[in-house]
Design an enzyme around this catalytic site. Structure first.
Site, short mmCIF file in Angstrom:
data_model
loop_
_atom_site.label_atom_id
_atom_site.label_comp_id
_atom_site.label_asym_id
_atom_site.label_seq_id
_atom_site.Cartn_x
_atom_site.Cartn_y
_atom_site.Cartn_z
N ARG A 118 -28.46 60.02 -3.99
CA ARG A 118 -27.32 60.70 -4.61
C ARG A 118 -26.64 61.48 -3.49
O ARG A 118 -27.26 62.40 -2.92
CB ARG A 118 -27.77 61.63 -5.74
CG ARG A 118 -26.68 62.55 -6.22
CD ARG A 118 -26.96 63.19 -7.55
NE ARG A 118 -26.85 62.21 -8.62
CZ ARG A 118 -26.81 62.52 -9.92
NH1 ARG A 118 -26.87 63.79 -10.30
NH2 ARG A 118 -26.70 61.59 -10.83
N HIS A 145 -20.84 55.62 -9.85
CA HIS A 145 -22.14 55.97 -10.47
C HIS A 145 -22.63 54.73 -11.24
O HIS A 145 -22.68 54.71 -12.47
CB HIS A 145 -21.96 57.16 -11.40
CG HIS A 145 -23.24 57.83 -11.80
ND1 HIS A 145 -24.48 57.42 -11.36
CD2 HIS A 145 -23.47 58.91 -12.62
CE1 HIS A 145 -25.41 58.21 -11.88
NE2 HIS A 145 -24.83 59.11 -12.64
N GLN A 148 -25.42 54.75 -13.98
CA GLN A 148 -24.95 55.29 -15.26
C GLN A 148 -24.25 54.20 -16.07
O GLN A 148 -24.49 54.04 -17.27
CB GLN A 148 -23.97 56.45 -14.99
CG GLN A 148 -23.44 57.09 -16.24
CD GLN A 148 -24.53 57.78 -17.05
OE1 GLN A 148 -25.26 58.59 -16.52
NE2 GLN A 148 -24.64 57.44 -18.33
N ASP A 240 -16.17 62.51 -19.51
CA ASP A 240 -17.08 63.16 -18.55
C ASP A 240 -16.54 64.55 -18.29
O ASP A 240 -15.43 64.90 -18.73
CB ASP A 240 -17.14 62.31 -17.26
CG ASP A 240 -18.17 62.83 -16.26
OD1 ASP A 240 -19.04 63.63 -16.65
OD2 ASP A 240 -18.09 62.43 -15.07
N CYS A 280 -21.86 60.78 -20.03
CA CYS A 280 -23.00 60.59 -19.11
C CYS A 280 -23.93 61.80 -19.09
O CYS A 280 -25.10 61.66 -18.73
CB CYS A 280 -22.48 60.31 -17.71
SG CYS A 280 -21.45 61.64 -17.07
N ARG A 308 -31.08 55.18 -19.44
CA ARG A 308 -31.12 55.21 -17.97
C ARG A 308 -32.46 54.66 -17.49
O ARG A 308 -32.53 53.92 -16.52
CB ARG A 308 -30.93 56.66 -17.46
CG ARG A 308 -29.57 57.28 -17.70
CD ARG A 308 -28.50 56.64 -16.85
NE ARG A 308 -28.80 56.70 -15.44
CZ ARG A 308 -28.47 57.72 -14.62
NH1 ARG A 308 -27.80 58.74 -15.10
NH2 ARG A 308 -28.77 57.69 -13.33
N1 CP Z 1 -25.78 61.39 -15.90
C1 CP Z 1 -26.45 61.78 -14.79
O1 CP Z 1 -26.42 61.14 -13.76
O2 CP Z 1 -27.18 62.91 -14.96
P1 CP Z 1 -27.89 63.75 -13.82
O3 CP Z 1 -26.81 64.38 -12.98
O4 CP Z 1 -28.70 64.78 -14.55
O5 CP Z 1 -28.74 62.84 -12.98
N1 NVA Z 2 -18.77 63.20 -12.63
C1 NVA Z 2 -20.01 63.96 -12.66
C2 NVA Z 2 -21.12 63.11 -13.14
C3 NVA Z 2 -22.45 63.79 -13.23
C4 NVA Z 2 -23.54 62.86 -13.67
C5 NVA Z 2 -20.29 64.52 -11.28
O1 NVA Z 2 -20.07 63.81 -10.29
O2 NVA Z 2 -20.71 65.67 -11.18
#
Ligand code: CP
Ligand code: NVA
Length: 324
Positions: A118, A145, A148, A240, A280, A308
């Site tokens: 990430r 992502h 997701q 989101d 998400c 997930r």
């Molecule tokens: N939806 C998602 O990726 O959640 P987290 O940020 O908790 O991993």
């Molecule tokens: N768009 C959000 C998604 C989190 C899972 C972010 O990037 O923070």
């Protein structure tokens, strides 16, 4: 014994060792197969079957940002598959104090069987993938992502029984989650309607790619000017957060600019009565969605979060298992 409907031999071969950086690198057939495989693994689990397909394998998990779902579901996925997952905060690695991506990638390849990362920058993840010999899985970047999106599609298919021909509305920030959702949904032949505030549109190149995919899959991608237009007769409504991780300094400004893009009772009244609400997570109640919607009868957000695990188990098994 639970049986997989999809013939897997050819597909498992084509996926073995592949990176999972964006759904743009995957064909409709591969996405569809991975969804079937995820459903198959979920059914297997509900029957108490948990094949240890990844015994002896180690997944490294590097995080430059916070996570609840991604971190835990990947770790549990590896445990259930008989392997091991190792959490690494990027700040604690030497990369956090300047070691090059090239050196890091080469070193990680000597210890690990795959890396889930990430990261702030998608470009960095691409560079890491170029410099590792093991699969790199994108656990969220500034642009995509994809893990997701796989869970999102799995949830819709579970609830609606199909994906092709369904209308999905994405309302809100044109961000990483939106991009992967659009690419995944259009690959599956869905009709995607997008409504974003001015200045917060989806990436133009990604929309161009999505339209190319639509011309093959039979789906559609339309950017519309109002949330009402997007959700009218929708089967699925998705939103989101208005400010993603790393955009904390923009929260106040975004709250003002996004206020007409809230998913609330008045807006969802335009959708089909059996519409699904997806998010998400994490969510901010009374900002991008009211509690009445996210905690209401049309919301599937916890089933979606649970999926997930299954979507990622399917991905890990297909990318890493030697004899699937
Ligand atoms: N939806 C998602 O990726 O959640 P987290 O940020 O908790 O991993
Ligand atoms: N768009 C959000 C998604 C989190 C899972 C972010 O990037 O923070």
């Amino acid at each position: 014994m639970v049986k997989l409907e999809h013939s897997k031999d050819q597909m498992a071969k084509s996926l073995k060792g592949k990176d999972f950086l964006t759904l743009l690198d995957y064909t409709s057939e591969e996405i569809s197969y991975l969804l079937d495989y995820a459903f198959f693994m979920k059914q297997q689990m509900s029957h108490g079957e948990m094949p240890k397909l990844l015994a002896g394998k180690t997944l490294g998990m590097i995080f430059e940002k916070h996570s609840t779902r991604t971190r835990i579901s990947f770790e549990v996925a590896m445990i259930q598959l008989g392997g091991h997952a190792m959490f690494m905060n990027a700040r604690d690695l030497q990369i956090g104090r300047g070691e090059s991506v090239y050196d890091t990638g080469n070193v990680l390849s000597k210890y690990l069987d795959a890396v889930m990362i990430r990261a702030n920058s998608h470009e960095m993840v691409k560079e890491l993938a170029l410099n590792t010999t093991v699969p790199i899985i994108n656990g969220l970047t500034d642009i995509f992502h994809p893990c997701q999106a796989m869970a999102d599609l799995l949830t819709i298919k579970e609830v609606k029984g199909t994906l092709k021909g369904l209308k999905i509305a994405y309302v809100g920030d044109g961000n990483n989650v939106a991009h992967s959702l659009i690419i995944g949904a259009v690959n599956m032949g869905m009709d995607v309607f997008i409504s974003t505030p001015i200045g917060f549109e989806c990436n133009e190149n990604i929309l161009v790619e999505a339209k190319k995919i639509a011309s093959i899959s039979g789906g559609t991608v339309e950017v519309v000017s109002t949330p009402v237009e997007a959700v009218t007769n929708a089967d699925v409504i998705y939103t989101d957060v208005w400010a993603s991780m790393g955009q904390e300094d923009q929260v106040a400004n975004r709250l003002k600019l996004f206020k007409d893009f809230q998913i609330n009772d008045a807006l969802v009244a335009h959708a089909k009565t059996d519409y699904m609400f997806l998010h998400c997570l994490p969510a901010h109640r009374e900002e991008e969605v009211t509690a009445s919607v996210i905690d209401g009868p049309n919301s599937y957000v916890f089933q979606q979060a649970g999926n997930r695990l299954h979507a990622q188990k399917a991905l890990l098994a297909n990318l890493l298992c030697d004899d699937l």
